[in-house]
Design an enzyme around this catalytic site. Structure first.
Site, PDB file in Angstrom:
ATOM      1  N   GLY A 132       0.821  -1.219   0.000  1.00  0.00           N
ATOM      2  CA  GLY A 132       0.000   0.000   0.000  1.00  0.00           C
ATOM      3  C   GLY A 132       0.846   1.255   0.000  1.00  0.00           C
ATOM      4  CE1 TYR A 133       5.523   0.677   0.407  1.00  0.00           C
ATOM      5  CE2 TYR A 133       6.981   1.645  -1.226  1.00  0.00           C
ATOM      6  CZ  TYR A 133       6.803   0.902  -0.094  1.00  0.00           C
ATOM      7  OH  TYR A 133       7.895   0.381   0.534  1.00  0.00           O
ATOM      8  CD  GLU A 254       7.730  -2.092  -6.212  1.00  0.00           C
ATOM      9  OE1 GLU A 254       7.892  -1.307  -5.252  1.00  0.00           O
ATOM     10  OE2 GLU A 254       6.682  -2.153  -6.878  1.00  0.00           O
TER      11      GLU A 254
HETATM   12  C1  LIG Z   1       0.346  -2.700 -12.866  1.00  0.00           C
HETATM   13  C2  LIG Z   1       0.628  -1.786 -11.730  1.00  0.00           C
HETATM   14  C3  LIG Z   1       0.818  -2.324 -10.468  1.00  0.00           C
HETATM   15  C4  LIG Z   1       1.054  -1.500  -9.388  1.00  0.00           C
HETATM   16  N1  LIG Z   1       1.145  -2.054  -8.159  1.00  0.00           N
HETATM   17  C5  LIG Z   1       1.217  -1.245  -7.077  1.00  0.00           C
HETATM   18  C6  LIG Z   1       1.127  -1.764  -5.765  1.00  0.00           C
HETATM   19  O1  LIG Z   1       1.014  -2.970  -5.576  1.00  0.00           O
HETATM   20  N2  LIG Z   1       1.189  -0.933  -4.732  1.00  0.00           N
HETATM   21  C7  LIG Z   1       1.327   0.403  -4.894  1.00  0.00           C
HETATM   22  O2  LIG Z   1       1.395   1.115  -3.906  1.00  0.00           O
HETATM   23  N3  LIG Z   1       1.410   0.951  -6.136  1.00  0.00           N
HETATM   24  C8  LIG Z   1       1.334   0.160  -7.220  1.00  0.00           C
HETATM   25  N4  LIG Z   1       1.374   0.698  -8.474  1.00  0.00           N
HETATM   26  C9  LIG Z   1       1.443   2.151  -8.612  1.00  0.00           C
HETATM   27  C10 LIG Z   1       2.746   2.651  -9.207  1.00  0.00           C
HETATM   28  O3  LIG Z   1       3.745   2.644  -8.222  1.00  0.00           O
HETATM   29  C11 LIG Z   1       2.468   4.069  -9.758  1.00  0.00           C
HETATM   30  O4  LIG Z   1       1.625   3.914 -10.863  1.00  0.00           O
HETATM   31  C12 LIG Z   1       3.736   4.761 -10.180  1.00  0.00           C
HETATM   32  O5  LIG Z   1       4.494   5.121  -9.058  1.00  0.00           O
HETATM   33  C13 LIG Z   1       3.461   6.003 -11.032  1.00  0.00           C
HETATM   34  O6  LIG Z   1       2.553   6.870 -10.411  1.00  0.00           O
HETATM   35  P1  LIG Z   1       1.266   7.421 -11.194  1.00  0.00           P
HETATM   36  O7  LIG Z   1       0.618   6.267 -11.829  1.00  0.00           O
HETATM   37  O8  LIG Z   1       0.513   8.254 -10.239  1.00  0.00           O
HETATM   38  O9  LIG Z   1       1.858   8.344 -12.349  1.00  0.00           O
HETATM   39  P2  LIG Z   1       2.247   9.897 -12.235  1.00  0.00           P
HETATM   40  O10 LIG Z   1       3.199  10.077 -11.116  1.00  0.00           O
HETATM   41  O11 LIG Z   1       1.037  10.729 -12.270  1.00  0.00           O
HETATM   42  O12 LIG Z   1       3.044  10.051 -13.605  1.00  0.00           O
HETATM   43  C14 LIG Z   1       2.429  10.339 -14.889  1.00  0.00           C
HETATM   44  C15 LIG Z   1       3.533  10.528 -15.927  1.00  0.00           C
HETATM   45  O13 LIG Z   1       4.333  11.671 -15.544  1.00  0.00           O
HETATM   46  C16 LIG Z   1       5.681  11.291 -15.434  1.00  0.00           C
HETATM   47  N5  LIG Z   1       6.331  12.017 -14.340  1.00  0.00           N
HETATM   48  C17 LIG Z   1       5.900  12.154 -13.057  1.00  0.00           C
HETATM   49  N6  LIG Z   1       6.802  12.814 -12.327  1.00  0.00           N
HETATM   50  C18 LIG Z   1       7.828  13.114 -13.163  1.00  0.00           C
HETATM   51  C19 LIG Z   1       9.057  13.793 -13.021  1.00  0.00           C
HETATM   52  N7  LIG Z   1       9.450  14.295 -11.861  1.00  0.00           N
HETATM   53  N8  LIG Z   1       9.853  13.904 -14.102  1.00  0.00           N
HETATM   54  C20 LIG Z   1       9.479  13.396 -15.288  1.00  0.00           C
HETATM   55  N9  LIG Z   1       8.345  12.735 -15.498  1.00  0.00           N
HETATM   56  C21 LIG Z   1       7.533  12.609 -14.452  1.00  0.00           C
HETATM   57  C22 LIG Z   1       5.659   9.804 -15.147  1.00  0.00           C
HETATM   58  O14 LIG Z   1       6.884   9.230 -15.501  1.00  0.00           O
HETATM   59  C23 LIG Z   1       4.500   9.330 -15.987  1.00  0.00           C
HETATM   60  O15 LIG Z   1       4.920   9.110 -17.297  1.00  0.00           O
HETATM   61  C24 LIG Z   1       1.150  -0.118  -9.569  1.00  0.00           C
HETATM   62  C25 LIG Z   1       1.015   0.419 -10.853  1.00  0.00           C
HETATM   63  C26 LIG Z   1       0.720  -0.393 -11.924  1.00  0.00           C
HETATM   64  C27 LIG Z   1       0.518   0.228 -13.268  1.00  0.00           C
END
Ligand SMILES: Cc1cc2nc3c(=O)[nH]c(=O)nc-3n(C[C@H](O)[C@H](O)[C@H](O)COP(=O)(O)OP(=O)(O)OC[C@H]3O[C@@H](n4cnc5c(N)ncnc54)[C@H](O)[C@@H]3O)c2cc1C
Ligand SMILES: Cc1cc2nc3c(=O)[nH]c(=O)nc-3n(C[C@H](O)[C@H](O)[C@H](O)COP(=O)(O)OP(=O)(O)OC[C@H]3O[C@@H](n4cnc5c(N)ncnc54)[C@H](O)[C@@H]3O)c2cc1C
Lengths: 392, 379
Positions: A132-133, A254
């Site tokens: 749960g992150y 991870e």
């Molecule tokens: C299949 C799957 C499984 C997952 N499993 C888990 C889980 O078990 N537990 C959990 O806690 N999370 C989980 N996640 C969540 C995952 O950790 C997040 O999706 C990830 O950290 C990206 O966050 P976001 O989706 O909010 O994208 P955002 O942070 O909104 O990013 C959107 C876009 O902007 C870009 N971006 C954002 N910040 C920057 C920056 N500073 N510089 C350049 N580009 C940037 C990103 O690279 C991306 O392309 C999962 C995600 C997926 C898709």
């Protein structure tokens, strides 16, 4: 060396005796993976036998200490086991976020009591964990998370929402980042462990583009998390408000784990696999050859990375590079598999394609460069921490 | 075997790194000889110094007076050569020709190796017969003549051919041009009658020869290995050349990348260091990843080759191709991120681009090796 040779012979014999033939076939989809947990069922007798043999031998977590359910193998022995398993295509007996993520964090930060209880449960496949992150407003910018745990003396009352929680609906327990001090961004987060059956926890699956929904939105509505589960078993890992250190450490593991999906252990040539469908177009053939070159090179990099980690030669930010390169490679692999498959690869629910496995896998890989930190975030970390480029 | 350098190898890397950075530096060697239009394209004094360091005979067995080291160690020296763009016949003389001579008669070894080890002689290898590397096809003929052979044909891209005291020539003693069998290797001395050189300067300021062989008469003891059975020796020479060129390419890539990253930390535009722009950070980080990976597979290929592993030849091609792609990326990004100054002769980054181009053709380019990887993998 002689000892290792003896260990290899022993291992080979043990595998020969204990790994059923059905467990020497490549994993063909989610059903072939055993995740353990309170409600786990086995897909086949062979799966059960293989899991139990490994569990009893400590081979679900070969390099963990024996007292926590591992086999206590040295890095060199663990490598031999990996090689011998790879040689017969043995499936992993147990897949688990407990093994890949929580376990390493507990080994590093856990109390003796936590290790005895939780590591043993993980090793024995008894408790299935989820992570749960992420939150709707906190993805890449994870430290902005808002889920709040109010201190109520002997327990916290947690409120908030998580998202993308993989297998939250199937998991027994969650390792969860909870803000416990609103005034302090980095040093106000606590890394908590609690039961998903606790009152106030609910999950809602999210349907993905692959048609599967292994992810959930997870809601916490006045969830009471006790501060302790017994003597020397606090509910938090590390100190209260210092969970960010644990979270970061865990993310390193991870990333390593996800990078391995990039083909770290794959010895077979993608081109050779693709050619089984018939003659290849010359241009596709060359794309496949260039891919095989990248894949074999990445395999060498994975080996080098593991060797260097063992002796402390790897840069601490190197897992970010492995994650980036490995996941981008895996996406390319699946693009090429789709191209090589032609119209067959498009079939979504036919029996021949095992329910459109190739198409669904292809779509699933698109998450590789998002989950566990996006490729862009990885590149940012490399730029700053390894190349030491200016600007934070 | 662990995929990093042992303590001894790390020490060699330090020694070689220091030596090339000081003695083999761009200003002292590449620019120096280039600006003088040197006919050799490299410095004989440096070659002599490399002999004093033990580098020239690195791969020669101890019994023959060398250091008896392997491709990993040669790769260490080559990577430093690449980083400093040091013009040197090390790869052709000490890796490839010396590798061929390992299969020669004691007499031939006695004739050629001491000069190499002492840094008095330089060797070349003549394989290609056209603008692209196609070692599967050898048309140059070697006919029996008395108790020796008579060579007729032409060879291209013979690196430092005109400066070489001896050239290893692959020729056909039987069969048709693309036969596996029927190839024989010869040690051709520089003063052999009928041997013609047309030497040209290449884009990277190195020198290469178009060789003509017009009835070059050789004694029987010029044969290296077995008559008609030279392919197996040639394959070994090629593999050593492939991983050697890959190692040098890794050096070129690292040299270009290091310079570029340094530049990103110095150059200010829009009131900031350009290294603060994410558009450049991400490209630099991507480049770093590729260079690390290319380096890993090169070390892997070197180790496999030294261990005589079954897949060594496949991995030699993988390494050459991967490095080819990576070094190209490094020099292109290097020039681009330097902005206009990257186009100037005064800045070294352009020299990296030129060296990469030449090195990438040497011993087969990305396309050649990708095709070979596919063939060896059965598709
Ligand atoms: C299949 C799957 C499984 C997952 N499993 C888990 C889980 O078990 N537990 C959990 O806690 N999370 C989980 N996640 C969540 C995952 O950790 C997040 O999706 C990830 O950290 C990206 O966050 P976001 O989706 O909010 O994208 P955002 O942070 O909104 O990013 C959107 C876009 O902007 C870009 N971006 C954002 N910040 C920057 C920056 N500073 N510089 C350049 N580009 C940037 C990103 O690279 C991306 O392309 C999962 C995600 C997926 C898709
Ligand atoms: C062959 C040649 C002919 C020329 N002719 C003329 C001429 O006739 N008259 C004339 O006035 N000028 C001329 N120029 C100069 C040319 O206009 C400049 O080279 C160009 O504007 C780039 O500036 P710079 O070289 O200082 O690079 P810099 O601005 O220092 O850029 C270095 C690197 O940083 C990148 N960078 C800079 N700012 C950013 C940013 N905000 N975000 C992301 N990346 C950034 C650049 O893209 C580049 O990759 C010429 C240049 C060349 C090479």
């Amino acid at each position: 060396m002689a000892d290792l040779d003896a260990f290899r012979a022993e291992t080979r014999a043990w595998l020969e005796e204990n790994c059923p033939p059905e467990m020497r076939e490549p994993v063909q989809g989610e059903g072939d993976v055993y995740w353990g947990g309170r409600n786990a069922t086995f897909k086949s007798d062979a799966q059960k036998a293989w899991f139990e043999a490994c569990r009893d031998k400590g081979y679900t977590v070969p390099s963990w200490p024996k007292e926590y359910g591992g086999a206590g193998l040295s890095p060199a022995e663990a490598k031999v086991l990996r090689e011998e398993m790879a040689a017969i295509n043995a499936r992993p007996p147990l897949s688990s976020f407990g093994i890949w993520m929580l376990g390493p964090a507990l080994l590093h930060f856990g109390t003796e009591g936590q290790k005895k209880r939780f590591l043993t449960e993980i090793a024995r496949g008894e408790i299935r964990w989820c992570q749960g992150y992420s939150e709707p407003g906190s993805g890449s910018d994870l430290v902005s998370l808002q889920t709040f745990g109010e201190d109520k003396g002997d327990h916290w009352t947690v409120n908030g929402q998580k998202v993308w929680t993989s297998y939250a609906d199937k998991a027994d327990w969650i390792f969860c980042l909870v803000r416990t001090d609103k005034a302090n961004k980095y040093q106000g987060i606590t890394f908590m462990l609690f039961d998903m059956a606790t009152a106030g926890v609910s999950t809602k699956p999210i349907l993905l583009i692959s048609g599967n929904s292994p992810f959930c939105e997870t809601f916490f509505d006045d969830v009471d998390v006790p501060k302790s589960y017994g003597e020397d078993i606090p509910a938090q890992v590390g100190e209260v408000n210092r969970g960010w250190d644990v979270a970061k450490y865990l993310l390193g593991h991870e990333r390593e784990m996800i990078s391995a999906t990039g083909g770290g252990d794959r010895a077979t040539s993608l081109g050779a696999v693709a050619a089984r469908n018939g003659t290849l177009d010359p241009v596709l053939r060359s794309e496949l050859a260039l891919f095989d070159i990248d894949a074999l090179s990445f395999t060498a990099m994975s080996e080098k990375f593991l060797d260097e980690i063992k002796v402390g030669k790897a840069h601490p930010a190197q897992p970010n590079m492995m994650k980036y390169a490995g996941t981008e490679l895996n996406k390319t692999r699946h693009e090429l598999l789709m191209a090589a498959g032609g119209s067959t690869a498009l079939e979504w629910d036919s029996e021949e394609t095992r329910g459109g496995a190739r198409a669904r896998d292809w779509l699933r890989t698109k998450a590789n460069s998002i989950e566990g930190g996006t490729s862009e975030v990885m590149l940012g970390v490399i730029a700053k921490r390894i190349l030491e480029l200016p600007g934070a | 075997m662990a995929l990093y350098h042992t303590d001894d190898q790390a020490m060699l890397a330090e020694t070689a790194g220091q030596f090339m950075a000081e003695e083999g530096a761009i200003a002292k060697q590449l620019r120096h000889w280039r600006d003088r239009q040197c006919k050799d394209g490299f410095g004989h004094d440096l070659w002599k110094q490399m002999a004093e360091m033990g580098f020239t005979g690195l791969l020669v067995p101890e019994a023959d007076g060398g250091l008896g080291m392997g491709n990993v160690e040669a790769g260490i020296v080559l990577e430093e050569i690449g980083r400093n763009l040091t013009p040197s016949p090390f790869l052709t003389s000490s890796v490839m020709a010396a590798g061929a001579l390992a299969h020669a008669s004691a007499e031939a070894k006695g004739r050629w190796l001491p000069g190499l080890i002492a840094g008095d002689s330089v060797f070349a290898v003549a394989i290609d017969e056209g603008p692209k590397h196609r070692p599967e096809t050898i048309a140059t003929k070697a006919e029996k003549s008395g108790n020796g052979f008579r060579l007729t044909g032409k060879k291209d891209f013979v690196v430092y051919g005109a400066s070489a005291d001896m050239i290893v020539v692959a020729a056909r003693t039987s069969g048709s041009d693309s036969d596996e069998d029927g190839v024989t290797l010869f040690a051709v001395p520089k003063d052999a009658a009928g041997l013609g050189h047309n030497s040209v300067r290449l884009v990277d300021s190195s020198m290469a020869s178009h060789l003509t062989l017009e009835g070059v008469e050789l004694d029987g003891d010029a044969v290296i290995g077995e008559v008609d059975g030279g392919r197996s020796v040639l394959d070994k020479v090629l593999d050593a050349g492939r991983v050697g060129a890959a190692a040098e390419g890794v050096g070129v890539a690292r040299g270009a990348m290091d310079r570029t990253v340094d530049y990103l930390k110095q150059r200010k535009q829009f009131g900031r260091m350009i290294g603060e722009f994410q558009a450049l950070q991400h490209r630099a980080a991507h480049l770093y990843s590729e260079v690390e990976i290319a380096r890993a597979v090169t070390i892997k290929a070197q180790q496999l080759l030294d261990g005589g592993a079954e897949n060594a030849s496949l991995m030699a091609s993988v390494a050459k191709a991967k490095v080819g792609k990576t070094a190209q990326l490094a020099v292109q990004e290097g020039v681009q991120m330097h902005g206009g100054i990257g186009m100037t002769d005064e800045y070294d980054i352009g020299l990296y681009m030129k060296r990469d181009r030449a090195l990438s053709e040497f011993m087969g380019d990305v396309y050649y090796h990708a095709d070979r990887v596919a063939r060896l993998s059965g598709y």
